[in-house]
Every structure is written in C-alpha cells, then in structure tokens.
Design an enzyme around this catalytic site. Sequence first.
Site, PDB file in Angstrom:
ATOM      1  N   ARG A  18       0.806  -1.226   0.000  1.00 54.73           N
ATOM      2  CA  ARG A  18       0.000   0.000   0.000  1.00 54.73           C
ATOM      3  C   ARG A  18       0.842   1.280   0.000  1.00 54.73           C
ATOM      4  O   ARG A  18       0.348   2.361  -0.273  1.00 54.73           O
ATOM      5  CB  ARG A  18      -0.954  -0.015   1.213  1.00 54.73           C
ATOM      6  CG  ARG A  18      -2.081  -1.011   1.067  1.00 54.73           C
ATOM      7  CD  ARG A  18      -2.739  -1.320   2.401  1.00 54.73           C
ATOM      8  NE  ARG A  18      -1.984  -2.298   3.180  1.00 54.73           N
ATOM      9  CZ  ARG A  18      -2.363  -2.780   4.367  1.00 54.73           C
ATOM     10  NH1 ARG A  18      -3.494  -2.374   4.920  1.00 54.73           N
ATOM     11  NH2 ARG A  18      -1.625  -3.671   5.004  1.00 54.73           N
ATOM     12  N   THR A  82       0.901 -13.250   8.898  1.00 54.21           N
ATOM     13  CA  THR A  82       1.485 -13.020  10.234  1.00 54.21           C
ATOM     14  C   THR A  82       1.550 -14.312  11.059  1.00 54.21           C
ATOM     15  O   THR A  82       2.488 -14.499  11.843  1.00 54.21           O
ATOM     16  CB  THR A  82       0.666 -11.948  10.985  1.00 54.21           C
ATOM     17  OG1 THR A  82      -0.732 -12.237  10.823  1.00 54.21           O
ATOM     18  CG2 THR A  82       0.935 -10.564  10.448  1.00 54.21           C
ATOM     19  N   ASP A 105       5.614  -2.225  11.714  1.00 47.45           N
ATOM     20  CA  ASP A 105       5.128  -0.987  11.102  1.00 47.45           C
ATOM     21  C   ASP A 105       4.300  -0.125  12.044  1.00 47.45           C
ATOM     22  O   ASP A 105       3.604   0.778  11.609  1.00 47.45           O
ATOM     23  CB  ASP A 105       4.334  -1.303   9.819  1.00 47.45           C
ATOM     24  CG  ASP A 105       3.019  -2.007  10.106  1.00 47.45           C
ATOM     25  OD1 ASP A 105       2.857  -2.558  11.212  1.00 47.45           O
ATOM     26  OD2 ASP A 105       2.143  -2.012   9.218  1.00 47.45           O
ATOM     27  N   LYS A 354      35.391  23.403   4.488  1.00 48.05           N
ATOM     28  CA  LYS A 354      35.402  21.946   4.303  1.00 48.05           C
ATOM     29  C   LYS A 354      36.652  21.404   4.962  1.00 48.05           C
ATOM     30  O   LYS A 354      37.751  21.829   4.610  1.00 48.05           O
ATOM     31  CB  LYS A 354      35.359  21.623   2.804  1.00 48.05           C
ATOM     32  CG  LYS A 354      35.032  20.190   2.480  1.00 48.05           C
ATOM     33  CD  LYS A 354      36.188  19.221   2.437  1.00 48.05           C
ATOM     34  CE  LYS A 354      37.217  19.480   1.398  1.00 48.05           C
ATOM     35  NZ  LYS A 354      38.278  18.438   1.373  1.00 48.05           N
ATOM     36  N   TYR A 369      36.030  30.431   0.404  1.00 45.20           N
ATOM     37  CA  TYR A 369      36.074  28.980   0.495  1.00 45.20           C
ATOM     38  C   TYR A 369      37.368  28.561   1.181  1.00 45.20           C
ATOM     39  O   TYR A 369      38.471  28.862   0.694  1.00 45.20           O
ATOM     40  CB  TYR A 369      35.999  28.334  -0.898  1.00 45.20           C
ATOM     41  CG  TYR A 369      36.247  26.840  -0.827  1.00 45.20           C
ATOM     42  CD1 TYR A 369      35.378  26.020  -0.103  1.00 45.20           C
ATOM     43  CD2 TYR A 369      37.359  26.267  -1.419  1.00 45.20           C
ATOM     44  CE1 TYR A 369      35.611  24.662   0.012  1.00 45.20           C
ATOM     45  CE2 TYR A 369      37.602  24.902  -1.308  1.00 45.20           C
ATOM     46  CZ  TYR A 369      36.713  24.106  -0.589  1.00 45.20           C
ATOM     47  OH  TYR A 369      36.942  22.761  -0.466  1.00 45.20           O
ATOM     48  N   ASN A 380      42.826  37.199  10.022  1.00 44.51           N
ATOM     49  CA  ASN A 380      41.726  37.842   9.311  1.00 44.51           C
ATOM     50  C   ASN A 380      41.752  37.383   7.862  1.00 44.51           C
ATOM     51  O   ASN A 380      42.739  37.608   7.167  1.00 44.51           O
ATOM     52  CB  ASN A 380      41.869  39.363   9.402  1.00 44.51           C
ATOM     53  CG  ASN A 380      40.576  40.040   9.002  1.00 44.51           C
ATOM     54  OD1 ASN A 380      40.027  39.746   7.940  1.00 44.51           O
ATOM     55  ND2 ASN A 380      40.069  40.921   9.837  1.00 44.51           N
ATOM     56  N   ALA A 383      37.563  39.172   2.306  1.00 47.45           N
ATOM     57  CA  ALA A 383      36.430  38.755   1.464  1.00 47.45           C
ATOM     58  C   ALA A 383      36.940  38.123   0.173  1.00 47.45           C
ATOM     59  O   ALA A 383      37.899  38.600  -0.426  1.00 47.45           O
ATOM     60  CB  ALA A 383      35.576  39.969   1.138  1.00 47.45           C
ATOM     61  N   TYR A 390      42.460  21.725  -4.710  1.00 44.76           N
ATOM     62  CA  TYR A 390      42.303  20.548  -5.564  1.00 44.76           C
ATOM     63  C   TYR A 390      42.998  20.788  -6.897  1.00 44.76           C
ATOM     64  O   TYR A 390      42.775  21.812  -7.548  1.00 44.76           O
ATOM     65  CB  TYR A 390      40.800  20.309  -5.777  1.00 44.76           C
ATOM     66  CG  TYR A 390      40.462  19.054  -6.525  1.00 44.76           C
ATOM     67  CD1 TYR A 390      41.016  17.836  -6.164  1.00 44.76           C
ATOM     68  CD2 TYR A 390      39.564  19.083  -7.587  1.00 44.76           C
ATOM     69  CE1 TYR A 390      40.694  16.680  -6.855  1.00 44.76           C
ATOM     70  CE2 TYR A 390      39.222  17.930  -8.277  1.00 44.76           C
ATOM     71  CZ  TYR A 390      39.801  16.720  -7.907  1.00 44.76           C
ATOM     72  OH  TYR A 390      39.484  15.576  -8.578  1.00 44.76           O
TER      73      TYR A 390
HETATM   74  C1  UD1 Z   1      -2.513  -6.127  10.949  1.00 44.76           C
HETATM   75  C2  UD1 Z   1      -3.603  -6.953  11.660  1.00 44.76           C
HETATM   76  C3  UD1 Z   1      -4.802  -6.035  11.968  1.00 44.76           C
HETATM   77  C4  UD1 Z   1      -4.317  -4.863  12.814  1.00 44.76           C
HETATM   78  C5  UD1 Z   1      -3.173  -4.103  12.111  1.00 44.76           C
HETATM   79  C6  UD1 Z   1      -2.587  -3.079  13.056  1.00 44.76           C
HETATM   80  C7  UD1 Z   1      -3.399  -9.219  10.723  1.00 44.76           C
HETATM   81  C8  UD1 Z   1      -3.986 -10.213   9.810  1.00 44.76           C
HETATM   82  N1  UD1 Z   1      -4.047  -8.044  10.808  1.00 44.76           N
HETATM   83  O1  UD1 Z   1      -3.049  -5.678   9.712  1.00 44.76           O
HETATM   84  O2  UD1 Z   1      -5.775  -6.769  12.700  1.00 44.76           O
HETATM   85  O3  UD1 Z   1      -5.401  -3.994  13.073  1.00 44.76           O
HETATM   86  O4  UD1 Z   1      -2.112  -5.026  11.768  1.00 44.76           O
HETATM   87  O5  UD1 Z   1      -1.589  -2.333  12.438  1.00 44.76           O
HETATM   88  O6  UD1 Z   1      -2.402  -9.495  11.375  1.00 44.76           O
HETATM   89  N2  UD1 Z   1       4.302  -9.487   8.082  1.00 44.76           N
HETATM   90  C9  UD1 Z   1       5.249 -10.477   8.064  1.00 44.76           C
HETATM   91  N3  UD1 Z   1       5.026 -11.599   7.294  1.00 44.76           N
HETATM   92  C10 UD1 Z   1       3.892 -11.745   6.563  1.00 44.76           C
HETATM   93  C11 UD1 Z   1       2.933 -10.720   6.600  1.00 44.76           C
HETATM   94  C12 UD1 Z   1       3.159  -9.599   7.368  1.00 44.76           C
HETATM   95  O7  UD1 Z   1       6.301 -10.378   8.702  1.00 44.76           O
HETATM   96  O8  UD1 Z   1       3.772 -12.788   5.907  1.00 44.76           O
HETATM   97  C13 UD1 Z   1       4.549  -8.293   8.895  1.00 44.76           C
HETATM   98  C14 UD1 Z   1       4.545  -7.009   8.082  1.00 44.76           C
HETATM   99  O9  UD1 Z   1       5.838  -6.720   7.589  1.00 44.76           O
HETATM  100  C15 UD1 Z   1       4.064  -5.977   9.086  1.00 44.76           C
HETATM  101  C16 UD1 Z   1       3.252  -6.772  10.081  1.00 44.76           C
HETATM  102  O10 UD1 Z   1       3.523  -8.138   9.834  1.00 44.76           O
HETATM  103  O11 UD1 Z   1       5.143  -5.355   9.769  1.00 44.76           O
HETATM  104  C17 UD1 Z   1       1.753  -6.528   9.903  1.00 44.76           C
HETATM  105  O12 UD1 Z   1       1.380  -6.778   8.549  1.00 44.76           O
HETATM  106  P1  UD1 Z   1       0.459  -5.784   7.738  1.00 44.76           P
HETATM  107  O13 UD1 Z   1       0.369  -6.286   6.371  1.00 44.76           O
HETATM  108  O14 UD1 Z   1       0.876  -4.415   7.970  1.00 44.76           O
HETATM  109  O15 UD1 Z   1      -0.935  -6.039   8.468  1.00 44.76           O
HETATM  110  P2  UD1 Z   1      -2.156  -5.009   8.545  1.00 44.76           P
HETATM  111  O16 UD1 Z   1      -2.950  -5.123   7.321  1.00 44.76           O
HETATM  112  O17 UD1 Z   1      -1.681  -3.696   8.964  1.00 44.76           O
HETATM  113 MG    MG Z   2       0.120  -2.785   9.062  1.00 34.50          MG
END
Ligand code: UD1
Ligand code: MG
Length: 509
Positions: A18, A82, A105, A354, A369, A380, A383, A390
């Site tokens: 996104r 996740t 994130d 520099k 410079y 002193n 100007a 270089y």
């Molecule tokens: C997720 C939650 C959502 C919550 C939101 C809060 C899930 C399914 N949903 O959604 O309920 O409200 O966070 O911010 O968990 N990641 C991995 N491996 C993967 C997928 C994701 O490591 O296979 C990591 C991503 O890099 C990220 C984190 O998990 O840092 C969350 O993933 P993201 O895609 O941001 O989930 P959201 O849609 O934000």
């Molecule tokens: Mg997220």
Amino acid sequence: MAASDLVVVILAAGKGTRLKSSLAKVLHRAGGRPLVEHVVRACQPLGARKICVVVGHQAEQVTAAVAPLRAETVLQLPQRGTGHAMLVAKRALAGAKIALVLPGDAPLVRTETLRAMLAAHRAGQAAATILTAVLEDPSGYGRIVRRSASTVAAIVEESKLTEEQRPLNEINSAIYCFSLDKLWPALAQVKPDNKHHELYLTDAVALLSAQGDTVLAQVAADSREVLGCNTRADLAAVDRIFRERKRLELMNAGVTIQLPETVTIDPEVTAGEDTVIEPCVQLLGKTRLGARCTIRTGSVLHDALLADGVTVEQHCVVSESRLDADVIIGPFARLRGHSHVKGGARIGNFVELKKSVVGEGTKSMHLTYLGDAKIGAKANIGAGTITCNYDGFHKHPTTIGNRVFIGSDSALVAPVRIGDGAYVAAGSTITENVPPDALGIARGRQVNKPGWAAQKRRALAAADRPKKKPARLRKKTARPQKRIARPKKKPTRIRTKSKLRRVKKSRRR
Ligand code: UD1
Ligand code: MG
C-alpha cells in the site's frame, strides 16, 4: 541471573504494497529512524532473552538496520501471513514461555505501555493479551469483538466485518502477548481461508477464545501509540507525532522553541538550557547543542557539535562539524567535512568550510572557500579568499598562521603555508610559502596611463558619428530648393613633358 522467560518477536517481512514503494515498508522512516528501529528500541529495556525480527522482503537491508541493535533475524520466504511468520520463528523462540509479538510498522509504542501489558498478561494468567485502542476512525484496522468487559472473543479483519460489527471502534494494534504453550497448538489449526490465502495470527486469537482460554484486551492509554503505517499518509501522521514528542522533551529540558510545529528534531539530538530555536530549523542526526545557543530560522544542523553560547544565524548548513564556545556563524554559511571552529571565531555570510580548522578569534566574514585549511588564532581572512585545494587529482593543505592577514580576493594555491603574522596583499595568487611577518604580493604591477580614457572616449564618439550620405541616396524634399551658384572650376591645365621640365627649372631658380 536466570534467563528471562520472555522473547520478543517483531514481524517485519512484508513488502508494504500500500506504500507503492521499492523500499520495504519497515525501512521507511518516521521520526528520524526506520520504522523497525523504533520498535526494536522500545523493546530493548524489557530484558527479553532475545529480540527476534522476522525478515523477508529486502531481508538483507532490514537485517542491516536491526543488527547494530543486537536483534536476531529469522528469514520468512515466501511471506504467507502473520501467523506463518510466527511459525517460521518457532525454532528461534525455543526455551521462552511468553512471546511479545509486535508488527514492524507500528513504531510509536512506548516501553511503559509494553511493560504494563506484560504485567496484565502475567497477572491474568492469560493465553493471549492484545493491546487495543479506541479510535474515532478505525478504518483499515482489525476490530475487537469483546466476550466480556475484559476479555476478547475474536479479531475481525475489516474485509470480513458484518453489518452489526461495522460500528465497532476498538481496534487490534497487532501487539500481543502470547503464552507459547497455548499459541503453537492454536496456530496449527489456523487455515488460510481468506482472499490472500495467508495464515492470520488474528485467527489464532479467536480459536483460543473459542476453546475457553483467557484472551485479555489491554486498552492503550494513548490511542496514538498503536497507529500503524500502511500508507504514505499514515507515515506522515506518525512522523508528526514523533516530532511533537521530541520537541516537548527538549522544551521540558529548558529549550525555547518558537513556532514548534515548524521545527524538525531527530531523536538523538540534545540541547542545553536556555538555548533558543527559531522557526523552520532542522536539528538532525547526532547534533548536540550546548546551553544558551541560538539557532536562527532556516538553519539545518546534521551531526553538529555546538558548545555553549554559539549563534548560528539564518540559513546556515552545518554537517559533521564542531563549533566551540561563543562562535558566531552565518547568515548563509556552510560548514562540512569535520570542520572545527574554535572559541570566539566568526564565520560570515557565504563562507564555506570543508575539513578546515579555524583558530580562536579568527574572522572570515564574506564570500570565502576554506578547504583542507588550518588557520591559526586571531587571523583575518579577507572577502573572496579561496584556498585552491584541488589540482584535479588530489587535495592539498593550506596552513595559515596566527595573526595572519589575507587581503581580499586572494587565491592560495595549495600546498602552501603563510607564516605567523604575515600579510598577503589583496588580489594575490599565492603559489609559494610566505615567511612569518612578510608581505606576500603576487599580482601584476599597476600602470596608470594619463588621459588614456578621455582619448578613448573621443575616438569612440567619432566612430559612432553618422557619415554623410552620397547625394543620390539623400531624400528629395517637396520644397523647391534655392539654387546656389557654385564658382566655376578652372579647367585643368594639361602639361606636356617639355613644359614640366621648364616648370621644374624655374622652381629651382
Ligand atoms: C494487521 C492486523 C490487523 C491490525 C493491524 C494493526 C493481521 C492479519 N491483521 O493488519 O488486525 O489492526 O495489523 O496495524 O495481522 N508481516 C510479516 N510476514 C507476513 C505478513 C506480514 O512479517 O507474511 C509483517 C509485516 O511486515 C508488518 C506486520 O507483519 O510489519 C503486519 O502486517 P500488515 O500487512 O501491515 O498487516 P495489517 O494489514 O496492517
Ligand atoms: Mg500494518
């Protein structure tokens, strides 16, 4: 001391579709750091046995960002959600009883909030505890479906909300505590029954609750702490909050910040009491300001070290440089490359330094410079002075002693030394060393040519005067012109050779 039963897992393998970016989401910056770095730092004081970061997309770069913070990484390839990320990390978590799981994130969460959540999890002997928040606009987040006042029945992702669930405004932060003996069996039952065919950690929560285990919700006192960064607008909103926090921290430490919302300060910056920061200033990297400094509007300081009482006038750019006590620079000065300006020195407008050292009380006020130069005390620099450091291949040093006077518009061709107390005449191009207390003069001797300019002007004016047109090109006027009788020309005498001889003879006589 016994190893902690706590392990931290940070999920950072996703791409961040996104954001529409070639850079992995957790490497995008807010508040002066990559998102994932904030999360690791918030977890560091918790005393976990390890901090494990699940990496996947741009794994090498994400690993490089967290390695200096002593976090371990586990590779998730491909990324199947996740829940799958947790399964990939399972082996690395062996020996721990409780996992604190955070998304990479959501960088605003504070250590105290995590501590309170862990305490609630332990006290409630829960299978899972979820950090939640009540948001005015919960769109984009998974929603909490409560079982009771303190427990959770399920987390429903936005795409799966029913009409009755749509008004729910308590959201899942994706920050959880799990008792691992409960989590692993629940995760084993989770199915990828969503449009992305991913394993969702959130589905494990519903399973735990359904089988009668305790799933607690801990509501964040400050709902802004849980904001996630899925879009560029989210990044901007989170950055604003970080900057506000940092400004407040400095103001509480005795720093005046004018129009604070226009000032950007990175997390590691420090400033002493009674320092004043004017609008539209940026203090970046590891910049440190002493007490009673003034940083005027539009200046940008990056990794700058300022002692007490330094004044940075308007629109200066200082990077990787040091200013000692009571130095004044600017307006419009640029200092870079580990330059060092010693106590009480003055660097004026349109002066660039520099990798140069400027001694105590020395002045270089205009249009100059100074590169790879070492300048003594109380010198002193006139100007328009340029150190020609270089030669197209290498950089060479210029050394200027104490109390030296460099006349305006001088070029010092390095390597070159100007001894203590020496003078350099204005307009010189100095290619050889100038001994102490000597005058170095290297320019053409002046010649004055009396009257030259007036004569030149006359010649130019004559050349510009319009010439008379030949008669046939002159305009004929309607008015009949008076005829002026011209005297008749005498007919030319034709002289024969013998006649000529006679004439010559008579002239000789
Ligand atoms: C997720 C939650 C959502 C919550 C939101 C809060 C899930 C399914 N949903 O959604 O309920 O409200 O966070 O911010 O968990 N990641 C991995 N491996 C993967 C997928 C994701 O490591 O296979 C990591 C991503 O890099 C990220 C984190 O998990 O840092 C969350 O993933 P993201 O895609 O941001 O989930 P959201 O849609 O934000
Ligand atoms: Mg997220």
